[in-house]
Design an enzyme around this catalytic site. Structure first.
Site, PDB file in Angstrom:
ATOM      1  N   ARG A  60     -10.929  14.977  -1.321  1.00 37.29           N
ATOM      2  CA  ARG A  60     -10.166  13.734  -1.158  1.00 37.29           C
ATOM      3  C   ARG A  60     -10.583  12.736  -2.230  1.00 37.29           C
ATOM      4  O   ARG A  60     -11.420  11.865  -2.001  1.00 37.29           O
ATOM      5  CB  ARG A  60     -10.380  13.149   0.239  1.00 37.29           C
ATOM      6  CG  ARG A  60     -10.053  14.071   1.394  1.00 37.29           C
ATOM      7  CD  ARG A  60      -8.640  14.643   1.338  1.00 37.29           C
ATOM      8  NE  ARG A  60      -7.624  13.628   1.384  1.00 37.29           N
ATOM      9  CZ  ARG A  60      -6.992  13.253   2.514  1.00 37.29           C
ATOM     10  NH1 ARG A  60      -7.328  13.817   3.662  1.00 37.29           N
ATOM     11  NH2 ARG A  60      -6.037  12.349   2.472  1.00 37.29           N
ATOM     12  N   ASP A 184      -9.721   2.899   1.297  1.00 36.39           N
ATOM     13  CA  ASP A 184     -10.249   4.235   1.089  1.00 36.39           C
ATOM     14  C   ASP A 184     -11.291   4.231  -0.013  1.00 36.39           C
ATOM     15  O   ASP A 184     -12.221   5.033   0.017  1.00 36.39           O
ATOM     16  CB  ASP A 184      -9.103   5.199   0.768  1.00 36.39           C
ATOM     17  CG  ASP A 184      -8.225   5.432   1.984  1.00 36.39           C
ATOM     18  OD1 ASP A 184      -8.632   6.204   2.860  1.00 36.39           O
ATOM     19  OD2 ASP A 184      -7.145   4.821   2.087  1.00 36.39           O
ATOM     20  N   ASN A 194      -5.934   2.247  -1.375  1.00 36.88           N
ATOM     21  CA  ASN A 194      -5.599   2.329   0.046  1.00 36.88           C
ATOM     22  C   ASN A 194      -4.202   2.925   0.176  1.00 36.88           C
ATOM     23  O   ASN A 194      -3.545   3.244  -0.824  1.00 36.88           O
ATOM     24  CB  ASN A 194      -5.667   0.926   0.685  1.00 36.88           C
ATOM     25  CG  ASN A 194      -5.751   0.976   2.199  1.00 36.88           C
ATOM     26  OD1 ASN A 194      -6.555   1.715   2.774  1.00 36.88           O
ATOM     27  ND2 ASN A 194      -4.912   0.212   2.868  1.00 36.88           N
ATOM     28  N   LYS A 195      -3.755   3.062   1.392  1.00 38.28           N
ATOM     29  CA  LYS A 195      -2.444   3.631   1.686  1.00 38.28           C
ATOM     30  C   LYS A 195      -1.365   3.050   0.768  1.00 38.28           C
ATOM     31  O   LYS A 195      -1.308   1.847   0.532  1.00 38.28           O
ATOM     32  CB  LYS A 195      -2.087   3.329   3.142  1.00 38.28           C
ATOM     33  CG  LYS A 195      -0.648   3.558   3.534  1.00 38.28           C
ATOM     34  CD  LYS A 195      -0.361   5.012   3.789  1.00 38.28           C
ATOM     35  CE  LYS A 195       1.086   5.179   4.272  1.00 38.28           C
ATOM     36  NZ  LYS A 195       1.401   6.556   4.658  1.00 38.28           N
TER      37      LYS A 195
END
Length: 283
Positions: A60, A184, A194-195
């Site tokens: 990730r 994140d 982030n998203k």
């Protein structure tokens, strides 16, 4: 350990949890490897742990805390015992972090708030500050609509909730006291990964003069700056956006985006605020 590759693959392919859960699973995998003798020599087990750590770090790329957790455990002195102790220490620190974040962020989380993406840390903070929150406006979070789960959880906490499409954010922002999101990764220059949709929300908040707060653990701070490498944003299957292809139409589906640090009012970690200080001071 049974099903090691399955657990690593679950981290790599997960679409349902926030980074907090994924970091916790990363720590658990490595801690169990240090404590689960399988008849191999210590050298063989150390090699297995290092290989698993490398796979997890690469699984990730948007989530700096996974790489940070792996590095802390693998670099611990004292062989397997040292790694096990460091993993346990890190697990406990990570479990305590939200309460410290909440203590710092509580004065900021009042009135009508807007949020985007499923963040376990943000959910805990909103729960803790429920008595001073009038309403939470939740973006739906295409393409997998994770905002619906956020809205459901907030209602279970008896908060007043409004669920909107991502495109409606600017309509509701003028009524908001602040925007609060998780992260994140926080890059070395203060940019936030982030998203996808977070950057647009931050630009809109900036335009309306609405404070934009990021809540995250210090483990998510990366020593790396933004280089323009889009692989960091984890592009996924186009079918999530358009299930029936249209001839000649290209579909892109990045899960994360980069919010410039200058759009962020404050980043709050368990160690306090550092919106204007050098990020390396928090490493």
């Amino acid at each position: 350990m049974k099903n090691l590759q399955e657990r690593i693959e679950a981290v790599r392919s997960d679409r349902e949890h926030g980074s907090r859960w994924l970091v916790g699973e990363t720590i658990a995998i490595l801690e169990e490897l240090t404590r689960a003798p399988d008849g191999s020599s210590e050298e063989e087990r150390l090699a297995q742990i290092r290989a698993a750590g490398q796979e997890l770090m690469q699984a990730r790329p948007a989530m700096a805390a996974i790489a940070g957790a792996v590095r802390r455990i693998l670099q611990a002195p004292g062989g397997l015992a040292g790694m096990a102790q460091e993993a346990a220490r890190l697990r406990e620190e990570y479990a305590r972090a939200p309460q410290a974040i909440i203590a710092h962020a509580r004065p900021l989380l009042a009135g009508t708030l807007m949020t985007h993406s499923l963040s376990g840390t943000v959910l805990e903070a909103l729960q803790a500050c429920a008595s001073q929150i009038k309403r939470v406006i939740v973006l739906e979070g295409r393409p997998r609509y994770e905002g619906r789960e956020v809205a459901r959880r907030l209602r279970e906490l008896n908060l007043s909730v409004t669920l909107i499409t991502d495109a409606e954010a600017a309509i509701f922002l003028p009524d908001c006291t602040a925007v609060v999101v998780g992260a994140d990764s926080v890059l070395a220059n203060g940019d936030v990964i982030n998203k996808a949709g977070t950057a647009l929300l931050a630009w809109a908040s900036h335009g309306y003069g609405i404070p934009f707060y990021v809540l995250c653990e210090s483990l998510k701070i990366s020593p790396q700056p933004w280089t323009g490498d889009l692989s960091l944003l984890e592009e996924k299957e186009p079918e999530e956006v358009l299930d029936q292809p249209i001839a000649g139409v290209e579909v892109r589906n990045f899960y994360f985006d980069r919010t410039p640090g200058e759009l962020v009012t404050a980043i709050v970690t368990e160690r306090g605020f550092f919106n204007k200080e050098p990020l390396n001071d928090f490493r």
